[in-house]
Structure formats: C-alpha cells, structure tokens
Design a protein around this motif. Structure first.
Motif, PDB file in Angstrom:
ATOM      1  N   ALA A  91       0.824  -1.213   0.000  1.00  0.00           N
ATOM      2  CA  ALA A  91       0.000   0.000   0.000  1.00  0.00           C
ATOM      3  C   ALA A  91       0.857   1.262   0.000  1.00  0.00           C
ATOM      4  O   ALA A  91       0.427   2.315  -0.494  1.00  0.00           O
ATOM      5  N   ARG A  92       2.092   1.156   0.514  1.00  0.00           N
ATOM      6  CA  ARG A  92       2.997   2.307   0.577  1.00  0.00           C
ATOM      7  C   ARG A  92       4.077   2.240  -0.519  1.00  0.00           C
ATOM      8  O   ARG A  92       5.078   2.952  -0.428  1.00  0.00           O
ATOM      9  N   ALA A  93       3.866   1.411  -1.518  1.00  0.00           N
ATOM     10  CA  ALA A  93       4.901   1.203  -2.534  1.00  0.00           C
ATOM     11  C   ALA A  93       5.364   2.514  -3.168  1.00  0.00           C
ATOM     12  O   ALA A  93       6.566   2.715  -3.411  1.00  0.00           O
ATOM     13  N   ALA A  94       4.421   3.421  -3.448  1.00  0.00           N
ATOM     14  CA  ALA A  94       4.785   4.679  -4.101  1.00  0.00           C
ATOM     15  C   ALA A  94       5.736   5.503  -3.248  1.00  0.00           C
ATOM     16  O   ALA A  94       6.571   6.248  -3.775  1.00  0.00           O
ATOM     17  N   ASP A  95       5.649   5.370  -1.908  1.00  0.00           N
ATOM     18  CA  ASP A  95       6.565   6.092  -1.014  1.00  0.00           C
ATOM     19  C   ASP A  95       8.006   5.649  -1.228  1.00  0.00           C
ATOM     20  O   ASP A  95       8.943   6.395  -0.929  1.00  0.00           O
ATOM     21  N   TYR A  96       8.173   4.441  -1.737  1.00  0.00           N
ATOM     22  CA  TYR A  96       9.512   3.897  -1.979  1.00  0.00           C
ATOM     23  C   TYR A  96       9.899   3.983  -3.454  1.00  0.00           C
ATOM     24  O   TYR A  96      10.905   3.410  -3.872  1.00  0.00           O
ATOM     25  N   GLY A  97       9.067   4.660  -4.224  1.00  0.00           N
ATOM     26  CA  GLY A  97       9.353   4.798  -5.645  1.00  0.00           C
ATOM     27  C   GLY A  97       8.967   3.590  -6.467  1.00  0.00           C
ATOM     28  O   GLY A  97       9.416   3.446  -7.613  1.00  0.00           O
ATOM     29  N   VAL A  98       8.161   2.717  -5.923  1.00  0.00           N
ATOM     30  CA  VAL A  98       7.689   1.529  -6.641  1.00  0.00           C
ATOM     31  C   VAL A  98       6.275   1.821  -7.111  1.00  0.00           C
ATOM     32  O   VAL A  98       5.360   1.982  -6.306  1.00  0.00           O
ATOM     33  N   MET A  99       6.079   1.877  -8.405  1.00  0.00           N
ATOM     34  CA  MET A  99       4.784   2.265  -8.958  1.00  0.00           C
ATOM     35  C   MET A  99       4.044   1.015  -9.437  1.00  0.00           C
ATOM     36  O   MET A  99       4.517   0.291 -10.311  1.00  0.00           O
ATOM     37  N   LEU A 100       2.901   0.762  -8.853  1.00  0.00           N
ATOM     38  CA  LEU A 100       2.087  -0.402  -9.199  1.00  0.00           C
ATOM     39  C   LEU A 100       0.943   0.018 -10.117  1.00  0.00           C
ATOM     40  O   LEU A 100       0.510   1.175 -10.086  1.00  0.00           O
ATOM     41  N   PRO A 101       0.418  -0.906 -10.923  1.00  0.00           N
ATOM     42  CA  PRO A 101      -0.657  -0.552 -11.856  1.00  0.00           C
ATOM     43  C   PRO A 101      -1.971  -0.191 -11.171  1.00  0.00           C
ATOM     44  O   PRO A 101      -2.832   0.445 -11.767  1.00  0.00           O
ATOM     45  N   GLY A 102      -2.156  -0.592  -9.929  1.00  0.00           N
ATOM     46  CA  GLY A 102      -3.404  -0.295  -9.232  1.00  0.00           C
ATOM     47  C   GLY A 102      -3.297  -0.737  -7.785  1.00  0.00           C
ATOM     48  O   GLY A 102      -2.264  -1.263  -7.352  1.00  0.00           O
ATOM     49  N   PRO A 103      -4.347  -0.514  -6.999  1.00  0.00           N
ATOM     50  CA  PRO A 103      -4.305  -0.924  -5.595  1.00  0.00           C
ATOM     51  C   PRO A 103      -4.251  -2.437  -5.446  1.00  0.00           C
ATOM     52  O   PRO A 103      -4.796  -3.178  -6.276  1.00  0.00           O
ATOM     53  N   ALA A 104      -3.588  -2.876  -4.406  1.00  0.00           N
ATOM     54  CA  ALA A 104      -3.469  -4.314  -4.143  1.00  0.00           C
ATOM     55  C   ALA A 104      -4.802  -4.875  -3.672  1.00  0.00           C
ATOM     56  O   ALA A 104      -5.609  -4.184  -3.057  1.00  0.00           O
ATOM     57  N   ARG A 105      -5.067  -6.139  -3.992  1.00  0.00           N
ATOM     58  CA  ARG A 105      -6.249  -6.851  -3.501  1.00  0.00           C
ATOM     59  C   ARG A 105      -5.804  -7.944  -2.532  1.00  0.00           C
ATOM     60  O   ARG A 105      -4.758  -8.564  -2.738  1.00  0.00           O
ATOM     61  N   ILE A 106      -6.589  -8.153  -1.509  1.00  0.00           N
ATOM     62  CA  ILE A 106      -6.281  -9.179  -0.520  1.00  0.00           C
ATOM     63  C   ILE A 106      -7.107 -10.429  -0.819  1.00  0.00           C
ATOM     64  O   ILE A 106      -8.333 -10.374  -0.875  1.00  0.00           O
ATOM     65  N   ASP A 107      -6.412 -11.542  -1.034  1.00  0.00           N
ATOM     66  CA  ASP A 107      -7.064 -12.841  -1.194  1.00  0.00           C
ATOM     67  C   ASP A 107      -6.931 -13.562   0.140  1.00  0.00           C
ATOM     68  O   ASP A 107      -5.940 -14.242   0.408  1.00  0.00           O
ATOM     69  N   MET A 108      -7.937 -13.384   1.000  1.00  0.00           N
ATOM     70  CA  MET A 108      -7.835 -13.906   2.365  1.00  0.00           C
ATOM     71  C   MET A 108      -7.776 -15.421   2.401  1.00  0.00           C
ATOM     72  O   MET A 108      -7.167 -16.005   3.303  1.00  0.00           O
ATOM     73  N   ALA A 109      -8.378 -16.080   1.416  1.00  0.00           N
ATOM     74  CA  ALA A 109      -8.300 -17.544   1.371  1.00  0.00           C
ATOM     75  C   ALA A 109      -6.847 -17.992   1.177  1.00  0.00           C
ATOM     76  O   ALA A 109      -6.395 -18.968   1.795  1.00  0.00           O
ATOM     77  N   ARG A 110      -6.093 -17.268   0.334  1.00  0.00           N
ATOM     78  CA  ARG A 110      -4.681 -17.614   0.133  1.00  0.00           C
ATOM     79  C   ARG A 110      -3.851 -17.239   1.349  1.00  0.00           C
ATOM     80  O   ARG A 110      -2.902 -17.950   1.709  1.00  0.00           O
ATOM     81  N   VAL A 111      -4.206 -16.136   1.999  1.00  0.00           N
ATOM     82  CA  VAL A 111      -3.535 -15.768   3.251  1.00  0.00           C
ATOM     83  C   VAL A 111      -3.713 -16.891   4.275  1.00  0.00           C
ATOM     84  O   VAL A 111      -2.749 -17.349   4.905  1.00  0.00           O
ATOM     85  N   SER A 112      -4.961 -17.355   4.427  1.00  0.00           N
ATOM     86  CA  SER A 112      -5.262 -18.421   5.389  1.00  0.00           C
ATOM     87  C   SER A 112      -4.542 -19.713   5.023  1.00  0.00           C
ATOM     88  O   SER A 112      -4.036 -20.424   5.899  1.00  0.00           O
ATOM     89  N   ALA A 113      -4.477 -20.022   3.729  1.00  0.00           N
ATOM     90  CA  ALA A 113      -3.803 -21.251   3.292  1.00  0.00           C
ATOM     91  C   ALA A 113      -2.308 -21.200   3.615  1.00  0.00           C
ATOM     92  O   ALA A 113      -1.721 -22.208   4.019  1.00  0.00           O
ATOM     93  N   ARG A 114      -1.699 -20.024   3.431  1.00  0.00           N
ATOM     94  CA  ARG A 114      -0.273 -19.876   3.753  1.00  0.00           C
ATOM     95  C   ARG A 114      -0.043 -20.069   5.246  1.00  0.00           C
ATOM     96  O   ARG A 114       0.897 -20.753   5.665  1.00  0.00           O
ATOM     97  N   VAL A 115      -0.905 -19.476   6.065  1.00  0.00           N
ATOM     98  CA  VAL A 115      -0.789 -19.617   7.518  1.00  0.00           C
ATOM     99  C   VAL A 115      -0.910 -21.091   7.911  1.00  0.00           C
ATOM    100  O   VAL A 115      -0.114 -21.610   8.705  1.00  0.00           O
ATOM    101  N   ALA A 116      -1.898 -21.785   7.345  1.00  0.00           N
ATOM    102  CA  ALA A 116      -2.104 -23.202   7.658  1.00  0.00           C
ATOM    103  C   ALA A 116      -0.911 -24.049   7.221  1.00  0.00           C
ATOM    104  O   ALA A 116      -0.519 -25.001   7.910  1.00  0.00           O
ATOM    105  N   GLU A 117      -0.329 -23.704   6.080  1.00  0.00           N
ATOM    106  CA  GLU A 117       0.830 -24.460   5.584  1.00  0.00           C
ATOM    107  C   GLU A 117       2.021 -24.316   6.520  1.00  0.00           C
ATOM    108  O   GLU A 117       2.719 -25.299   6.822  1.00  0.00           O
ATOM    109  N   ILE A 118       2.254 -23.095   6.994  1.00  0.00           N
ATOM    110  CA  ILE A 118       3.387 -22.861   7.893  1.00  0.00           C
ATOM    111  C   ILE A 118       3.193 -23.618   9.202  1.00  0.00           C
ATOM    112  O   ILE A 118       4.112 -24.287   9.699  1.00  0.00           O
ATOM    113  N   SER A 119       1.984 -23.533   9.778  1.00  0.00           N
ATOM    114  CA  SER A 119       1.704 -24.279  11.007  1.00  0.00           C
ATOM    115  C   SER A 119       1.822 -25.780  10.770  1.00  0.00           C
ATOM    116  O   SER A 119       2.358 -26.511  11.610  1.00  0.00           O
ATOM    117  N   GLY A 120       1.323 -26.242   9.629  1.00  0.00           N
ATOM    118  CA  GLY A 120       1.368 -27.660   9.323  1.00  0.00           C
ATOM    119  C   GLY A 120       2.791 -28.193   9.225  1.00  0.00           C
ATOM    120  O   GLY A 120       3.078 -29.299   9.694  1.00  0.00           O
TER     121      GLY A 120
END
Length: 212
Positions: A67-96
């Motif tokens: 969300a702060r990419a522009a502050d670091y000079g990194v220009m993205l094509p648009g705002p980021a989207r959160i895929d919470m299902a993938r976030v949850s899957a990553r968390v479960a994988e690490i715990s597993g």
C-alpha cells in the motif's frame, strides 16, 4: 481396559512448547518417556498461537508495504487486492510444517513413545489414555490453554464471536472488526486486520492499552 500398566520413567501430558524439548532432554539422559497428545502436536503455539499469528503478521506487513509502494518509488498498476483464502492457506501451511516436524522428531526419538488420546490421572503415578494404563514416577503436565470468553459481557453467548483459534483460520476479511480488550494479543490482531483492509475498533475498559 487393561489393568497392567506400561512402565515409563516419565510421562508428559501435552506436546506444547515445552513438551517435546523436555522429552528430548529426558531421553538424552537415558530415560523412557511417554508423551501424550489428544489433539494437534505442537499445542497452542504451533497451531493457534505464535506460529499462525506471526505468519498473519508477515502477510499483513506485506500488504502494508504494498500500500505504501509509491513512497519507496515503486509504482504499481493499481491498488493491491487481498485474497484472504490464500492468506489463510499460507498460515495453515506454515503451522502444518511445524507440526509435521515435531511429529517426526518425537516419532524418531529413541526412548520416546507418542500416544494419541485424552489423558486422565488415576493416581499420583498412573495415567490412563483410553484402554492404556501408563505408570511413571515422574509426570509432567504441559496442557496449554484456551481462549477465555468473559461471562460478564452481556449477550456474548447469543452471538457468534471470534477468538485466536478461529481468527487465524479466517478466509474473508471482515468489513468491521471489533476487538474487545487492548492487550498485546488484541492489538496484534487489530493491526493485522486493519492492514488487510478491515475497519477496526478496539474497546478497552481500562485507562490504558496494554495495562499489564
């Protein structure tokens, strides 16, 4: 139901943070150890505590930096989207992976027997797990904890609510999250879900956050 006990030098009830390390030290000293777990190896820390929450923190930090990419000079094509299902899957994988690693360590530990089931103390020296009776001169309780839902909060029993156990497994970002209690755990979840896009309100009845 067997009345002839299996004999060990030590019995550890619970495979939380201290249990596997204690089993390792005792077996290294030449002792035979039974370690008992009724649910998931690793206990609170690995499954619903430190490991999944810190994985969530890392996901939220990545969202924050994006969300702060522009502050670091990194220009993205648009705002980021959160895929919470993938976030949850990553968390479960690490715990597993952590849980699987502990299971492998205990399973291969010479002199250690991992027993699945609910332990009940039958005497100062005996523990029953289902049909098995275990005996040892040393019994260690490493049973962890679970979230407390305060009974003094009126109406709590009539509504669905979240605790640390199910918050780490959420597959959708809530539109508005209310965190009751301004402790370090509550504030950690508040920051995580704010960075993931939720509106967050923290309610603390004391004069200060993190009062203790």
């Amino acid at each position: 139901m067997s009345d002839s006990p299996e004999i060990f030098d030590a019995i550890i009830i619970g495979t939380g943070q201290a249990g596997p390390s204690l089993a390792g030290r005792l077996t290294q000293a030449g002792m035979t150890v039974a370690i008992i777990e009724r649910h998931q190896v690793g206990g609170t820390c690995v499954n619903v505590g430190c490991t999944p929450t810190k994985a969530l923190v890392a996901n939220a930090y990545a969202a924050h930096l994006t969300a702060r990419a522009a502050d670091y000079g990194v220009m993205l094509p648009g705002p980021a989207r959160i895929d919470m299902a993938r976030v949850s899957a990553r968390v479960a994988e690490i715990s597993g992976k952590s849980r699987t690693g502990l299971e492998g360590w205990l399973g291969g530990m010479q002199g250690c027997t991992l027993i699945r089931g609910h332990a009940r103390l039958e005497s100062p020296r005996t523990v029953r797990v289902g049909d098995r009776l275990l005996r040892a001169n040393k019994i260690f309780l490493n049973v962890g904890g679970r979230a407390l839902a305060p009974k003094e909060i009126g109406g709590l029993a009539e509504v669905p609510y979240l605790t640390n156990t199910n918050m780490v497994a959420m597959t959708e970002v809530p539109g508005h999250l209310i965190v009751i209690g301004g402790s370090y755990v509550g504030l950690e979840f508040a920051q995580v879900f704010r960075r993931l896009g939720a509106q967050v309100t923290v309610v603390e009845r004391g004069q200060h956050l993190i009062a203790r």
